[in-house]
Enzyme design. Sequence first.
Site, short mmCIF file in Angstrom:
data_model
loop_
_atom_site.label_atom_id
_atom_site.label_comp_id
_atom_site.label_asym_id
_atom_site.label_seq_id
_atom_site.Cartn_x
_atom_site.Cartn_y
_atom_site.Cartn_z
N HIS A 1 2.72 -7.03 -3.88
CA HIS A 1 3.35 -5.71 -3.84
C HIS A 1 4.32 -5.62 -2.67
CE1 HIS A 1 0.11 -3.35 -6.31
NE2 HIS A 1 0.54 -4.42 -6.93
N TYR B 1 -1.29 6.48 -2.54
CA TYR B 1 -2.20 7.22 -1.64
C TYR B 1 -1.78 8.68 -1.72
CZ TYR B 1 -3.51 2.80 0.70
OH TYR B 1 -3.98 1.54 0.99
N PRO C 1 -11.49 2.80 4.99
CA PRO C 1 -10.68 1.92 4.12
C PRO C 1 -9.27 2.44 3.84
CG PRO C 1 -12.48 2.92 2.90
CD PRO C 1 -12.67 3.30 4.31
N LYS D 1 -7.81 -2.28 5.90
CA LYS D 1 -7.88 -3.21 7.03
C LYS D 1 -9.22 -3.93 7.17
CE LYS D 1 -3.77 -2.69 8.16
NZ LYS D 1 -3.15 -3.62 7.22
N TYR E 1 0.86 -1.70 7.87
CA TYR E 1 0.18 -1.84 6.57
C TYR E 1 0.19 -3.30 6.10
CZ TYR E 1 -1.45 -0.60 1.89
OH TYR E 1 -2.19 -0.51 0.73
#
Length: 390
Positions: A72, A201, A293, A297, A385
């Site tokens: 991604h 998200y 979560p 990570k 990220y």
Amino acid sequence: MKTQVGIIGGGPAGLLLSQILHINGIDSVILERQSRDYVLARIRAGVLEQGLTDMLRAAGVGERLDKEGMVHGGVNLTFDNRIERIDLEGLTEGKMVTVYGQTEVTRDLYDARDAADGKIVHEADDVRPYDVETEAPYLTYKKNGEALRIDCDFIAACDGFHGIGRQSFPAGVSTEYEKVYQFGWLGILSRTKPANHELIYGNHERGFVLCSMRSSTLSRYYVQVPTDERLEDWSDERFWEEVSQRLPSDVAAEIEQGPSIEKSIAPLRSYVTEPLSFGRLFLAGDAGHIVPPTGAKGLNLAASDVHYLSKGLIAQYRDGDESGLKTYSERALRRIWKAERFSWWMTMLMHSFPADGAFGHKVQQAELDYLTSSKAAMTAMAENYVGLPY
Ligand code: FAS
Ligand code: PHB
């Protein structure tokens, strides 16, 4: 039995450490409390940083990952009935993440250890480390009621948050840092097509929502729920309705609903214990730290711990150089705390906090509006990220 490195815990951290030590000619034994089926039945992380995928390939465990993993280049945020994409690849000069379930990583590592005749003792009860302050530490455990012992040079406790390793540090040695969140994640797995080709998200005043996946036909969704929520109160119908209400209508319209094949609630906490080593006992992975979560990570921090620890052990055995082991805790903690901060930041930004009232929600909307309109802010999020350097 005698080995060079005794490893407590056959989750991703323990298995990856054992495999890396093996390809560097160092012998290890893993003592795992559960059965292999139990370990492989766990549904957990889904997003792998490039640091972890590079380590898996270097350890000879990248073939299925490269075939089935989904790379991604971006991730999406929804808020205020909007969807905004963070261009991870464009903002980090080509870095991306790979979506490939932790279960598959664990399966691949087990297959690699089997192929190398790796020594893994499952259903090892009552594992205990001893004499970690000497040059001859050892582990005891029980198997089918028989008391057994493994003499080793070093012990790696990769036994997760509820393991014995951290509890074996003498009183007064450890300092613990913890933040417990007043909500958890209710997650489901369903044989449906994902809501989007990338993760979403979602911030909503009803609560956080995450649309993830394991393949093009297997979706993973989460919704924020109160900590005392009961699984039996969540029918599939209620779950899908809640997911749809927390997403912009055009995104919700894309969701393919279907029966859940797994449903569970996970608590959220931030936790670090310092130091990560005592004598010849080393903590790696969830044994030393926990992140909510939200930043994806947890598994990835286990990987960087294993990177630092394996490098230290290899230098010790190859060159008699103990500096890597002496500095393991300090070096690992520097990266751990940066991931703790990012995971806390993402959690505070994306979840609803009723105690903060309407003002708190408006401030979150403003921060998300700023974040998604500022290249500098999106770059900061993107580089965290995809994973900071080891
Ligand atoms: P693990 O906990 O995976 O493995 C530790 C192993 O040690 C286990 O197999 C355990 O059985 C064994 N063990 C424990 N005590 C022992 C003892 N006394 N003797 C012998 N063996 C012992 N991370 C994400 O990035 N995204 C997510 O969505 C996500 N979801 C999660 C959901 C849940 C419910 C949990 C608990 C964690 C989640 N995580 C997530 C974090 C998770 O992926 C961890 O970071 C990852 O499993 C860390 O791997 P290990 O350090 O190997 O610990
Ligand atoms: C998952 O797919 O399980 C997942 C993805 C991203 C996260 C957490 C969990 O931040």
